[in-house]
Design a protein around this motif. Structure first.
Motif, PDB file in Angstrom:
ATOM      1  N   GLY A  87      60.162 -19.475  58.353  1.00  0.00           N
ATOM      2  CA  GLY A  87      59.893 -18.682  57.156  1.00  0.00           C
ATOM      3  C   GLY A  87      59.800 -17.192  57.407  1.00  0.00           C
ATOM      4  O   GLY A  87      59.334 -16.438  56.562  1.00  0.00           O
ATOM      5  N   THR A  88      60.251 -16.753  58.579  1.00  0.00           N
ATOM      6  CA  THR A  88      60.240 -15.333  58.942  1.00  0.00           C
ATOM      7  C   THR A  88      61.669 -14.795  58.884  1.00  0.00           C
ATOM      8  O   THR A  88      62.620 -15.528  58.626  1.00  0.00           O
ATOM      9  N   VAL A  89      61.803 -13.513  59.160  1.00  0.00           N
ATOM     10  CA  VAL A  89      63.119 -12.877  59.193  1.00  0.00           C
ATOM     11  C   VAL A  89      63.400 -12.405  60.614  1.00  0.00           C
ATOM     12  O   VAL A  89      62.545 -11.805  61.259  1.00  0.00           O
ATOM     13  N   GLU A  90      64.585 -12.712  61.130  1.00  0.00           N
ATOM     14  CA  GLU A  90      65.071 -12.182  62.408  1.00  0.00           C
ATOM     15  C   GLU A  90      66.439 -11.557  62.152  1.00  0.00           C
ATOM     16  O   GLU A  90      67.424 -12.261  61.951  1.00  0.00           O
ATOM     17  N   MET A  91      66.472 -10.232  62.140  1.00  0.00           N
ATOM     18  CA  MET A  91      67.688  -9.510  61.759  1.00  0.00           C
ATOM     19  C   MET A  91      68.461  -9.021  62.979  1.00  0.00           C
ATOM     20  O   MET A  91      67.902  -8.859  64.065  1.00  0.00           O
ATOM     21  N   GLU A  92      69.748  -8.787  62.755  1.00  0.00           N
ATOM     22  CA  GLU A  92      70.597  -8.281  63.838  1.00  0.00           C
ATOM     23  C   GLU A  92      71.657  -7.358  63.269  1.00  0.00           C
ATOM     24  O   GLU A  92      72.026  -7.469  62.091  1.00  0.00           O
ATOM     25  N   ALA A  93      72.122  -6.430  64.102  1.00  0.00           N
ATOM     26  CA  ALA A  93      73.114  -5.458  63.656  1.00  0.00           C
ATOM     27  C   ALA A  93      73.823  -4.868  64.858  1.00  0.00           C
ATOM     28  O   ALA A  93      73.325  -4.917  65.988  1.00  0.00           O
ATOM     29  N   SER A  94      74.989  -4.290  64.581  1.00  0.00           N
ATOM     30  CA  SER A  94      75.693  -3.547  65.632  1.00  0.00           C
ATOM     31  C   SER A  94      76.502  -2.424  65.017  1.00  0.00           C
ATOM     32  O   SER A  94      76.810  -2.436  63.819  1.00  0.00           O
ATOM     33  N   ILE A  95      76.829  -1.463  65.840  1.00  0.00           N
ATOM     34  CA  ILE A  95      77.626  -0.314  65.407  1.00  0.00           C
ATOM     35  C   ILE A  95      78.526   0.072  66.568  1.00  0.00           C
ATOM     36  O   ILE A  95      78.141  -0.079  67.736  1.00  0.00           O
ATOM     37  N   MET A  96      79.743   0.508  66.264  1.00  0.00           N
ATOM     38  CA  MET A  96      80.665   0.890  67.336  1.00  0.00           C
ATOM     39  C   MET A  96      81.490   2.086  66.915  1.00  0.00           C
ATOM     40  O   MET A  96      82.027   2.138  65.807  1.00  0.00           O
TER      41      MET A  96
END
Length: 326
Positions: free
Chosen positions: A76-85
């Motif tokens: 019930g939690t949030v685990e976010m991810e992202a990337s930039i190049m």
């Protein structure tokens, strides 16, 4: 120099019965962020700055699955991810397992610009965020009532569910037929419709950049990492193109989808649209996904092999399109 171009996406895989009101909300959001990017490009903004700006805006709106409004884990939690190049020098930054960073894409940018590393995750990424002074919020900020209710349904069905707008009965919405439920890594799941967000840009100097951000899968296992933060899988930029992917992360990872677009342009001599078409057809096996791409010569392209993809694109010569369906 052919001029700038920009594309944005809000995820691939759309319920064909998505209410008209929700479709209109999606198009309004895509149009708003597209215009934000266009204004920045007209003001000579660099590709890397524009992709960060646009994805930040998408993360801040709860409509799609990134930042605020991210899908919930099994806990019930949030685990976010992202990337930039940045295609200039192929510099990149990525983050995973974020729980309190308001804008994951900006932390990914800081990993690229201010750390000796390319990828930071979980407690290490959160610690770096504090050191960098980025805006932090309670995990509750990211959680919407819609996703709380959908997680309850997912747990009752003992399934990973991609999106709260997708009915959990009938499999025709993912194009696989009622008789054969969609699978991920050989395991049955509910209807496919993840809604990662992303942006690709080529600026007036011919510089390419890409950024992607997501909350991942609803009811995913703690610690699951998808394609979005993986350079070459969900995100890629080089001196000839930039790509952001969305869809079944496990299939995108296996196909190194984003890098493949650049590779077939480089080694097979294909143009941008031909490269996108080739990769969607030949590199996904049974997976469902979509992608957006730009080239250094100012072309813009997209492709998907599922029912729809939330997307928008524009070029310096006045072309602009926002759409959902094929």
């Amino acid at each position: 120099m052919a001029g700038w171009a920009i594309a944005v996406h809000g995820g691939a895989g759309v319920d064909p019965n998505l209410p008209a009101e929700r479709q209109e909300q999606a198009k309004q959001l895509l149009t708003r962020v597209l215009n934000l990017g266009i204004d920045a490009l007209r003001s000579s903004g660099s590709a890397i700055d524009v992709v960060e700006l646009v994805v930040r805006e998408l993360e801040s709106d709860p409509f799609f699955n990134s930042g605020r409004g991210s899908a919930l884990t099994e806990n019930g939690t949030v685990e976010m991810e992202a990337s930039i190049m940045d295609g200039v020098g192929r510099r990149c930054g990525a983050v995973s397992g974020l729980t309190t960073v308001k804008n994951p894409v900006s932390l990914a940018r800081l990993v690229m610009d201010k750390s000796p590393h390319s990828y930071l995750a979980f407690s290490g990424a959160e610690k770096f965020a504090k050191q960098m002074g980025v805006e932090m919020v309670d995990n509750d900020y990211f959680i919407t009532q819609d996703n709380v209710e959908m997680l309850k349904l997912a747990k009752e069905a003992d399934s990973i569910v991609f999106d709260y707008r997708i009915p959990t009965v009938g499999y025709e919405t993912c194009g696989t037929g009622v008789e054969s439920p969609f699978q991920m890594n050989g395991l049955p799941i509910s209807i496919y419709a993840p809604e990662t967000v992303g942006c690709v840009v080529v600026d007036s100097q011919g510089r390419c950049a890409a950024a992607t951000s997501t909350g991942g899968l609803l009811n995913k296992r703690m610690g699951r990492i998808g394609d979005s933060p993986l350079i070459g899988a969900g995100t890629y930029a080089c001196d000839i193109c930039a790509v952001s992917c969305t869809g079944e992360g496990e299939a995108i990872i296996r196909g190194t989808l984003a890098r493949e677009v650049g590779a077939v342009m480089e080694y097979k001599g294909l143009g941008l649209q031909d490269a996108v078409d080739f990769v969607i057809k030949e590199r996904l096996d049974d997976g469902k996904a979509g992608l957006i791409a730009v080239s250094k010569t100012g072309e813009v392209s997209y492709g998907f092999n599922c029912v729809g993809m939330f997307r928008g694109c524009a070029t310096q010569n006045g072309f602009m399109e926002v759409g959902i369906w094929d």
